[in-house]
Motif scaffolding. Structure first.
Motif, PDB file in Angstrom:
ATOM      1  N   MET A 181      41.333  74.309  33.372  1.00 34.28           N
ATOM      2  CA  MET A 181      40.132  75.480  35.107  1.00 34.28           C
ATOM      3  C   MET A 181      39.258  73.879  35.134  1.00 34.28           C
ATOM      4  O   MET A 181      38.923  73.826  36.019  1.00 34.28           O
ATOM      5  CB  MET A 181      39.312  76.373  34.029  1.00 34.28           C
ATOM      6  CG  MET A 181      37.894  76.976  35.521  1.00 34.28           C
ATOM      7  SD  MET A 181      37.244  78.427  34.720  1.00 34.28           S
ATOM      8  CE  MET A 181      36.255  77.279  33.013  1.00 34.28           C
ATOM      9  N   ARG A 184      40.401  71.296  36.962  1.00 31.43           N
ATOM     10  CA  ARG A 184      40.409  72.041  38.070  1.00 31.43           C
ATOM     11  C   ARG A 184      39.251  71.450  39.216  1.00 31.43           C
ATOM     12  O   ARG A 184      39.237  71.105  39.882  1.00 31.43           O
ATOM     13  CB  ARG A 184      41.722  73.157  38.258  1.00 31.43           C
ATOM     14  CG  ARG A 184      42.845  73.416  37.960  1.00 31.43           C
ATOM     15  CD  ARG A 184      43.565  73.961  37.882  1.00 31.43           C
ATOM     16  NE  ARG A 184      44.775  73.505  38.739  1.00 31.43           N
ATOM     17  CZ  ARG A 184      45.490  73.086  39.756  1.00 31.43           C
ATOM     18  NH1 ARG A 184      44.844  73.755  41.064  1.00 31.43           N
ATOM     19  NH2 ARG A 184      46.927  73.283  39.744  1.00 31.43           N
ATOM     20  N   ILE A 185      38.168  71.822  38.539  1.00 27.60           N
ATOM     21  CA  ILE A 185      37.222  72.245  39.180  1.00 27.60           C
ATOM     22  C   ILE A 185      36.650  70.744  39.712  1.00 27.60           C
ATOM     23  O   ILE A 185      36.206  70.289  40.544  1.00 27.60           O
ATOM     24  CB  ILE A 185      35.725  72.907  38.086  1.00 27.60           C
ATOM     25  CG1 ILE A 185      36.253  74.625  38.299  1.00 27.60           C
ATOM     26  CG2 ILE A 185      34.858  73.114  39.061  1.00 27.60           C
ATOM     27  CD1 ILE A 185      35.056  75.108  36.962  1.00 27.60           C
ATOM     28  N   HIS A 188      38.888  69.434  42.183  1.00 23.61           N
ATOM     29  CA  HIS A 188      38.456  69.338  43.314  1.00 23.61           C
ATOM     30  C   HIS A 188      36.983  68.877  43.608  1.00 23.61           C
ATOM     31  O   HIS A 188      37.082  68.916  45.207  1.00 23.61           O
ATOM     32  CB  HIS A 188      38.969  70.959  44.260  1.00 23.61           C
ATOM     33  CG  HIS A 188      40.086  70.907  43.037  1.00 23.61           C
ATOM     34  ND1 HIS A 188      40.706  71.863  42.662  1.00 23.61           N
ATOM     35  CD2 HIS A 188      41.340  70.463  43.878  1.00 23.61           C
ATOM     36  CE1 HIS A 188      41.703  71.898  42.333  1.00 23.61           C
ATOM     37  NE2 HIS A 188      42.625  70.770  44.015  1.00 23.61           N
TER      38      HIS A 188
END
Lengths: 315, 286
Positions: A181, A184-185, A188
């Motif tokens: 997680m 991914r944060i 992005h």
């Protein structure tokens, strides 16, 4: 069995290629519209994609771009099928493909290209297996590159506080979810604010590095903290969330209350001539980390000794 | 009990490839995605108005490949984790209903209304995550979209007996399909690994006693469904407004005066949603 997805008309030579691949133990599917294929790719990722350019040229390019640009999909090998007469006008910078096949290629050639693509993909081994992000070799190379650059950059060192008790309380697999997680944060946000100039690497465990133009570094850190603190709640059991802490044992085996993970960021600004090698950047980061770790909860800290250092340099 | 009809439907649901949605929503998003000045939250705001795209985004982020099974329940969090490129691909390749008429939009309008009211009620009751309850409200009738898209013959039969026998859509479903849209929707969301916080309200919004883990959220969605029907906003398949279950009145302790106080806010929000629906209707008939 490896899955190959052909995005092409359902007719020769493609059907023949599919047959040849099937004879070599590949699982092959043909989709003749991008709409069908797109959904299939996202929800049931193939191991390799062969795209016929002439099918829907614009859409094919957009799809390839979108897939290759996404970090978790970028490792999917893509082969583009084009007409030989188009070769002189191809701008390969526009197409993020791994290889091409000419429309008239023989079955043997197609088979070899596909096999070679798999072998090549396996060679790119620096990436972290959990997140797919570039590892230490790439991080080092990238930092060496920017310390020589004329532009101003920031290197952000990201890690988690209280990650170990979280792992102890819920097990490693949930810990891995949290790492993914975070990755991914970060990816992005870096993409959003820095676009192709940005870089994210995974040192290992809960340690990450991001490299972006200096002017967006603080914004990214703030957003990262905000999003992480919001999303981590999805990984904490409802009872613990209500209680406001995790119950786990400390190093002496005594039951204790621990906060759930928060994120710390140490930002090292980089301008030309400030550092001469990678180790100096890491040393400043280590000093910052020392301070940032003392502050409870998610925080970031930026090294503001810029002017001082500059004067020092002139002296 | 062996029930061939149920088995046949579940088999179809397992083979379901992808749900189509309203053409104008996909067109609008495609245009937004091509425009560099449009931000991620703006795109999220449009996706959140479509039950089909919302379910797709959540299905993707909760899939084994992306690695967050049963954890992510809102579109805005899904977008942070998936990134705009994946969202772009999802929109670029979204399938649409080929034959869609302006009146078919009624179901989307109803769902949007229920999402909005669920969110407002959840906030009023100080539930932990109102955005999540709104998402559950948005998805509560997903089963009806599935009927329209993949069980079309049965869908027209249900439509016909609703009209001829003046019974509710749900009663007609039980006659024809031996199951209802709540079960269909819940079954799919479960197969798609969505969080239980969403599955419970979708599966049990007509029988809230079945919701074991999220009873209050489920009751909120039923209440919202009734209020939207009573208000006359969109079309949920039949014109009736059922009585709330006793359990719902217990779990959603909003008496008449509190609802009356809330009403002006709700009316304002209905008004905003109507603009969006109108835009979609015009795009369809153009």
């Amino acid at each position: 069995m490896r899955k190959v997805l052909l995005l092409s008309p359902e007719e020769p030579p493609y059907t023949l290629w599919a047959e040849a691949l099937r004879n070599h133990a590949y699982q092959v599917e043909i989709f003749s519209t991008i709409e069908e294929a797109g959904e299939r790719i996202l929800f049931n990722l193939p191991d390799l994609l062969v795209v016929s350019e002439s099918l829907q040229p614009e859409l094919a390019r957009d799809l390839i771009f979108a897939l290759k640009y996404d970090l978790s999909l970028a490792s999917l090998p893509i082969l583009l099928v084009i007409r030989p007469e188009k070769l002189p006008e191809m701008d390969w910078k526009e197409y993020f493909v791994d290889d091409f096949i000419c429309e008239g290629a023989s079955r043997e050639e197609v088979l070899s290209r596909v096999e070679l693509a798999f072998v090549r993909a396996e060679r790119l081994a620096d990436n972290n297996p959990l997140t797919g992000l570039p590892g230490n070799t790439s991080i080092l190379r990238k930092i060496e590159e920017i310390i020589k650059s004329d532009e101003e950059w920031a290197v952000g060192y990201v890690d988690l506080d209280n990650f170990k008790p979280f792992n102890d309380a819920y097990g490693f697999s949930r810990g891995d979810e949290v790492i993914r997680m975070l990755a991914r944060i970060l990816v992005h946000l870096v993409d959003l604010y820095a676009g192709p100039k940005g870089f994210v690497g995974h040192i290992g465990g809960d340690d990450f590095v991001f490299i972006v133009p200096l002017e967006v570094a603080e914004k990214i850190s703030q957003e990262l903290i905000r999003k992480f603190d919001e999303l981590i709640l999805n990984f904490v059991d409802p009872e613990d969330r209500e209680r406001g802490c995790l119950i786990t044992t400390d190093r002496q085996g005594v039951l204790c209350r621990m906060a759930w993970p928060s994120v710390s960021v140490a930002l090292v600004p980089i301008w030309k001539e400030r550092f001469h090698h990678y180790g100096e950047v890491a040393a400043v980061a280590a000093q910052l980390k020392h301070y940032v770790k003392k502050i409870p909860g998610s925080t970031y800290l930026i090294d503001r000794r810029k002017e001082e250092r500059r004067n020092f340099g002139i002296d | 009990m062996i029930d061939d009809k149920r088995r046949e439907i579940k088999k179809k649901l397992r083979g379901l490839q992808g749900l189509p949605t309203l053409p104008p929503i996909v067109a609008k998003l495609t245009q937004m995605i091509g425009d560099e000045t449009v931000s991620a939250p703006q795109i999220a705001a449009v996706i959140e108005r479509d039950q089909v795209l919302t379910s797709k985004v959540l299905r993707l982020v909760n899939s084994a490949f992306y690695g967050f099974p049963r954890r992510i329940s809102t579109v805005s969090n899904a977008i942070v984790l998936l990134g705009l490129n994946v969202i772009r691909t999802l929109v670029l390749t979204a399938s649409i209903f080929e034959m869609m008429q302006s009146r078919d939009i009624g179901l989307w309008e109803h769902s949007l209304g229920v999402a909005m009211v669920s969110g407002v009620l959840a906030r009023e009751l100080r539930l932990e995550n109102p955005e999540e309850v709104a998402t559950a409200g948005l998805l509560h009738d997903l089963g009806k979209v599935v009927e329209r898209a993949s069980l079309f013959e049965d869908y027209t039969r249900i439509q016909k007996i609703v009209q001829d026998q003046k019974i509710s859509w749900r009663e007609a479903e039980k006659e024809i399909l031996h199951m209802d849209h709540a079960e269909i929707g819940g079954y799919l969301l479960n197969r798609w690994n969505l969080p239980e916080r969403l599955i419970d309200p979708v599966s049990w919004h007509h029988e809230v006693s079945g919701a074991k883990k999220f009873p209050v959220e489920t009751a909120v969605v039923q209440m919202a469904d009734l209020l939207v029907r009573a208000r006359g906003f969109g079309y949920g398949g039949d014109p009736w407004v059922p009585e709330p279950e006793d359990l719902v009145l217990e779990r959603v302790p909003l008496d008449r005066s509190r609802l009356e106080k809330l009403w002006p806010e709700l009316e304002g929000r209905f008004y905003e949603l109507r603009f969006f629906i109108q835009e979609m209707r015009e795009a369809l008939s153009a």
